[in-house]
Design a protein around this motif. Structure first.
Motif, PDB file in Angstrom:
ATOM      1  N   ALA A   2      -4.342  -3.903  -4.823  1.00 41.93           N
ATOM      2  CA  ALA A   2      -4.589  -3.862  -4.043  1.00 41.93           C
ATOM      3  C   ALA A   2      -3.722  -2.722  -2.843  1.00 41.93           C
ATOM      4  O   ALA A   2      -2.007  -2.243  -3.221  1.00 41.93           O
ATOM      5  CB  ALA A   2      -3.932  -5.124  -3.318  1.00 41.93           C
ATOM      6  N   ALA A   3      -4.134  -1.916  -2.597  1.00 44.66           N
ATOM      7  CA  ALA A   3      -3.736  -1.084  -0.781  1.00 44.66           C
ATOM      8  C   ALA A   3      -2.966  -1.936  -0.070  1.00 44.66           C
ATOM      9  O   ALA A   3      -3.802  -2.990   0.164  1.00 44.66           O
ATOM     10  CB  ALA A   3      -4.910   0.102  -0.648  1.00 44.66           C
ATOM     11  N   ASP A   4      -1.671  -1.791  -0.295  1.00 45.13           N
ATOM     12  CA  ASP A   4      -0.684  -2.823   0.641  1.00 45.13           C
ATOM     13  C   ASP A   4      -0.682  -1.705   2.364  1.00 45.13           C
ATOM     14  O   ASP A   4       0.154  -2.575   2.860  1.00 45.13           O
ATOM     15  CB  ASP A   4       0.280  -3.005   0.576  1.00 45.13           C
ATOM     16  N   GLY A  36      -1.255  14.110   3.282  1.00 42.96           N
ATOM     17  CA  GLY A  36      -0.053  13.633   1.916  1.00 42.96           C
ATOM     18  C   GLY A  36       0.785  12.410   3.398  1.00 42.96           C
ATOM     19  O   GLY A  36       1.279  11.779   2.813  1.00 42.96           O
ATOM     20  N   ARG A  37       1.347  13.165   4.705  1.00 49.39           N
ATOM     21  CA  ARG A  37       2.034  12.804   5.097  1.00 49.39           C
ATOM     22  C   ARG A  37       1.618  11.087   5.319  1.00 49.39           C
ATOM     23  O   ARG A  37       2.579  10.273   5.110  1.00 49.39           O
ATOM     24  CB  ARG A  37       2.857  12.775   6.022  1.00 49.39           C
ATOM     25  N   TYR A  38       0.488  10.842   6.285  1.00 50.83           N
ATOM     26  CA  TYR A  38      -0.319   9.957   6.344  1.00 50.83           C
ATOM     27  C   TYR A  38      -0.246   9.159   5.539  1.00 50.83           C
ATOM     28  O   TYR A  38      -0.221   8.014   5.237  1.00 50.83           O
ATOM     29  CB  TYR A  38      -1.736  10.224   7.015  1.00 50.83           C
ATOM     30  N   GLU A  39      -0.788   9.424   3.965  1.00 52.52           N
ATOM     31  CA  GLU A  39      -0.922   8.997   3.068  1.00 52.52           C
ATOM     32  C   GLU A  39      -0.031   7.575   2.267  1.00 52.52           C
ATOM     33  O   GLU A  39       0.006   7.033   1.936  1.00 52.52           O
ATOM     34  CB  GLU A  39      -1.139   9.799   1.542  1.00 52.52           C
ATOM     35  N   ARG A  40       1.589   9.065   2.642  1.00 59.59           N
ATOM     36  CA  ARG A  40       2.417   7.850   2.403  1.00 59.59           C
ATOM     37  C   ARG A  40       2.995   7.228   3.494  1.00 59.59           C
ATOM     38  O   ARG A  40       4.616   6.843   3.572  1.00 59.59           O
ATOM     39  CB  ARG A  40       4.343   9.131   2.223  1.00 59.59           C
ATOM     40  N   VAL A  65      -6.351  -0.027   8.579  1.00 60.51           N
ATOM     41  CA  VAL A  65      -5.190  -0.171   9.299  1.00 60.51           C
ATOM     42  C   VAL A  65      -4.602  -1.694   8.194  1.00 60.51           C
ATOM     43  O   VAL A  65      -3.181  -1.400   8.567  1.00 60.51           O
ATOM     44  CB  VAL A  65      -5.566  -0.559  10.354  1.00 60.51           C
ATOM     45  N   TYR A  66      -5.207  -2.682   8.625  1.00 60.89           N
ATOM     46  CA  TYR A  66      -5.193  -4.104   8.160  1.00 60.89           C
ATOM     47  C   TYR A  66      -5.356  -4.967   7.089  1.00 60.89           C
ATOM     48  O   TYR A  66      -4.890  -5.746   6.481  1.00 60.89           O
ATOM     49  CB  TYR A  66      -5.699  -4.711   9.526  1.00 60.89           C
ATOM     50  N   GLY A  67      -7.040  -4.067   6.303  1.00 61.52           N
ATOM     51  CA  GLY A  67      -6.777  -4.490   4.847  1.00 61.52           C
ATOM     52  C   GLY A  67      -7.823  -5.544   5.086  1.00 61.52           C
ATOM     53  O   GLY A  67      -7.876  -6.154   4.430  1.00 61.52           O
TER      54      GLY A  67
END
Length: 95
Positions: A2-4, A36-40, A65-67
């Protein structure tokens, strides 16, 4: 897995759509390296930028933003506005 975080959810959805960072960056009018910077999670997007990312990916800002909720789920505000809009048109047709 899951993306956190905002960045990991954005990356997950971008990849699910088959877009490279460069392609998504072009779509957004930014560089692939900034994507990439946003994704990291090295950059914190402004609320307006979050809305634009969500719109471009076809997901809800609250999920990004919150999942919270489903990625494709509209916010309750959006649903109520849509319902009110539809009811107004319905009323106009019956006058």
């Amino acid at each position: 897995m899951a993306a956190d975080s905002f960045g990991s959810r954005m990356r997950e959805e971008r990849k699910r759509q088959g877009l490279t960072m460069e392609q998504f960056g072009q779509k957004m009018g930014i560089s692939g390296s900034l994507v990439g910077r946003y994704e990291r999670d090295e950059e914190n997007p402004k609320p307006e930028t979050i809305r634009k990312f969500a719109e471009a990916l076809g997901v809800s800002p609250s999920w990004l933003v919150y999942g919270e909720g489903s990625p494709k789920q509209k916010s309750l505000y959006d649903a109520s506005v849509s319902y009110t809009h539809l009811r107004a048109h319905e009323t106009e047709l019956h006058l």
